[in-house]
Write an enzyme that holds these catalytic residues in place. Structure first.
Site, PDB file in Angstrom:
ATOM      1  N   TYR A 183      33.859  28.606  38.279  1.00  0.00           N
ATOM      2  CA  TYR A 183      33.006  29.802  38.167  1.00  0.00           C
ATOM      3  C   TYR A 183      32.558  30.010  36.720  1.00  0.00           C
ATOM      4  CZ  TYR A 183      32.402  34.991  37.921  1.00  0.00           C
ATOM      5  OH  TYR A 183      31.961  36.272  37.687  1.00  0.00           O
ATOM      6  N   ASN A 212      35.833  43.255  33.671  1.00  0.00           N
ATOM      7  CA  ASN A 212      36.553  43.976  34.733  1.00  0.00           C
ATOM      8  C   ASN A 212      36.070  45.406  34.950  1.00  0.00           C
ATOM      9  OD1 ASN A 212      38.401  41.645  33.741  1.00  0.00           O
ATOM     10  ND2 ASN A 212      39.193  42.165  35.747  1.00  0.00           N
TER      11      ASN A 212
END
Ligand SMILES: NC(=O)c1ccc[n+]([C@@H]2O[C@H](COP(=O)([O-])OP(=O)(O)OC[C@H]3O[C@@H](n4cnc5c(N)ncnc54)[C@H](O)[C@@H]3O)[C@@H](O)[C@H]2O)c1
Ligand SMILES: O=c1ccn([C@@H]2O[C@H](COP(=O)(O)OP(=O)(O)O[C@H]3OC[C@@H](O)[C@H](O)[C@H]3O)[C@@H](O)[C@H]2O)c(=O)[nH]1
Length: 387
Positions: A183, A212
Site C-alpha cells: 500500500y 490516522n
C-alpha cells in the site's frame, strides 16, 4: 453566506464544482457534509456505495439539494470518469483500498487500487488542465529512522530521529515479502507521478498525507454493516469489541505508537486547501495531531474507559488480550512504529492547527458508535444460530 466568504488572503471565494472520487467513504462523507452545510460549492460525488452520504442526498427538500449529485461508478472501468473530471474545476481523489488487513492478503488489489486505478485520474487532470487534490497517506514514511537504533539509544528521544517531515524524511519500508508495504509503496509511486506531472506538465496538485483521522462513520462494524470476518481499522475493531463486550485485541503487544486526529479538525484543513489554491498548489501536506500520541495499548485503555462512561456499563475485568500479528493479519504483516507529523508546512501555508484532544474525540465518536450500533449488536447476539 456565499457572497461574504473570503480566502486567507482576503479575496472573495468563487463557487466551484468539485469532482470527488470516493465521496461515499469515511473522509468523503465528512467532506461532503462540510461542503454542503458551509460553502456554496457543487459536488459530483463518485463512488460504488452511497450509504454514508444518503442523508445528504435525500430528501429532495434538503437546503443543498441540487448542489450534490451522486454518480455510482467504479473508476476501474467507467468511461464517464473523464467527462465528469472535465466539467469540474477541481478533482479530489479519495478512492482506495486502505485497510491494513488487505495489504498483505490482497496485495494485487491493493497495488491496483492505490496506483493503477489512480493513473487515469492524474492523466485526465493533467491533460485537461484541472486541479487535483490527491489523498496519499502518512504510511509513505514507513518506519522511523529511530526504530533502527538500539532500544536503549538516547538518540531515540531526539525528534530528528522520528518526527516526519514532508520535504526531508526518507520513506523506509520493509522487505518485499513483508507485503504490508504494498500500500505505502503504491501510494509513494502515485505521489511521485503526480509530482512529476507538476514538474514536467504544470499539473496543479496538492497531496494530502492523513495521519490516522478518526471519527463517526469510519469503516464498518463486522457482522452489522460489513462482513462478519472483515477486519477494519483499529477504531472500528476496538469499537466492535467494546460493543460486543469482548476483550480488545492488542497486536504484538500494542506497542506501536500513533497520533490520532479528529475527522472534523482534519476536514477544516482540506477545506482550506480547496479554497486557497495559490497557497496549496505544489505542496504535500501532513495532516495530523502531534499532541494526540498514544501506544495502541494506551488507546485500548482509553477507549475502554470512555466507552464505559458513554454506555454506562462497567468495563470487563480483563479488557485486553494479546495476539500475534501473524494470527491477526496473517503472513507478511509489518508495522509503522511511530508517527508524529511535522506541522511546519501546513502551518505556514494554511495556518491550520488541530484542536480536539484524544479524550474528547473518543467521547464524541464512541457516543456515536453506541447510539448507532448497540441495539443492532444486542439483536445480532440474541439471534439463534441457524442449524
Ligand atoms: N482515514 C485515514 O486516517 C486515512 C489515513 C491515511 C490515508 N487515507 C487515505 O484517504 C483516502 C480516503 O480514506 P477513507 O478513510 O475515507 O477510506 P474509505 O475506505 O472509507 O473511503 C474510500 C472510498 O473509495 C471508494 N472506492 C474505492 N475504490 C473505488 C473505485 N474503484 N471506484 C469508485 N470508488 C471507489 C470506496 O467505496 C470508499 O467509499 C484513501 O485514499 C486513503 O488511503 C486515509
Ligand atoms: O484490533 C486491532 C486493530 C489494529 N491494531 C493495531 O493498531 C494500529 C493501528 O491500526 P490501523 O488499523 O488503524 O492502521 P494503521 O495505523 O496501521 O494504518 C493506517 O494508517 C494510515 C492509512 O493509510 C490507512 O488507513 C491505514 O494503513 C496497528 O499497530 C495495528 O496493528 C490492534 O492492535 N488491534
Amino acid at each position: 453566506m456565499a457572497s461574504s466568504r473570503v480566502d486567507l488572503d482576503g479575496n472573495p471565494i468563487k463557487p466551484i464544482t468539485i469532482c470527488m472520487i470516493g465521496a461515499g467513504g469515511f473522509i468523503g462523507s465528512h467532506l461532503c457534509e462540510k461542503l454542503m452545510s458551509e460553502t456554496p460549492h457543487k459536488v459530483l460525488a463518485l463512488d460504488v456505495y452511497n450509504d454514508k452520504i444518503k442523508h445528504l442526498l435525500e430528501p429532495d427538500t434538503l437546503p443543498w439539494a441540487g448542489r450534490i449529485q451522486f454518480h455510482r461508478l467504479n473508476i476501474k472501468h467507467d468511461s464517464r470518469l473523464e467527462g465528469l473530471i472535465k466539467i469540474a474545476d477541481l478533482t479530489i481523489n479519495l478512492a482506495a483500498i486502505c485497510t491494513p488487513a488487505d495489504y498483505n492478503t490482497r496485495p494485487l488489489d491493493t497495488i491496483y487500487s492505490n496506483f493503477i486505478d489512480a493513473l487515469p485520474v492524474v492523466k485526465y487532470c493533467s491533460e485537461n488542465n484541472k486541479r487535483l487534490i490527491h489523498f496519499s497517506t502518512c504510511e509513505v514514511y514507513g518506519k522511523t529512522i529511530g526504530s533502527f537504533l538500539p532500544k536503549d539509544s538516547p538518540l531515540r528521544q531526539d525528534p530528528a530521529y522520528y518526527v516526519l517531515k514532508e520535504d526531508e524524511s526518507p520513506c523506509i519500508f520493509g522487505s518485499i515479502e513483508k507485503q504490508r508495504w504494498s500500500y505505502a509503496c503504491a501510494k509513494q509511486l502515485i505521489e511521485r507521478l503526480i509530482y512529476a506531472e507538476g514538474a514536467e506538465n504544470d499539473l496543479e496538485f496538492t497531496i494530502v498525507r492523513p495521519f490516522n483521522w478518526i471519527g463517526p462513520r469510519m469503516d464498518f462494524i463486522p457482522g452489522i454493516d460489513g462482513p462478519s470476518e472483515g477486519v477494519p481499522r483499529v477504531l472500528a475493531c476496538f469499537s466492535n469489541n467494546l460493543l460486543r463486550r469482548e476483550p480488545l485485541k492488542l497486536v504484538d503487544g500494542g506497542q506501536s505508537q500513533r497520533t490520532f486526529v479528529y475527522i472534523k479538525d482534519a476536514i477544516e484543513a482540506v477545506l482550506l486547501m480547496i479554497e486557497n489554491p495559490a497557497r496549496a498548489n505544489g505542496h504535500i501536506f501532513n495532516v495530523g495531531n502531534p499532541n494526540n500520541e498514544v501506544t495502541v495499548r494506551q488507546l485500548a485503555e482509553m477507549m475502554t474507559q470512555v466507552y464505559s462512561k458513554v454506555s454506562e456499563e462497567a468495563p470487563l475485568e480483563k479488557p485486553t488480550i494479546d495476539v500475534s500479528s501473524k494470527e491477526f493479519y496473517g503472513e507478511g504483516y509489518d508495522d509503522s512504529d511511530k508517527r508524529i507529523p511535522d506541522m511546519t508546512i501546513i502551518n505556514r501555508q494554511l495556518g491550520w492547527n488541530p484542536k480536539t484532544s484524544l479524550w474528547d474525540l473518543l467521547e464524541s465518536t464512541l457516543t456515536y458508535q453506541h447510539r448507532t450500533y448497540a441495539e443492532a449488536i444486542k439483536k445480532a447476539i440474541a439471534k439463534p444460530v441457524a442449524s
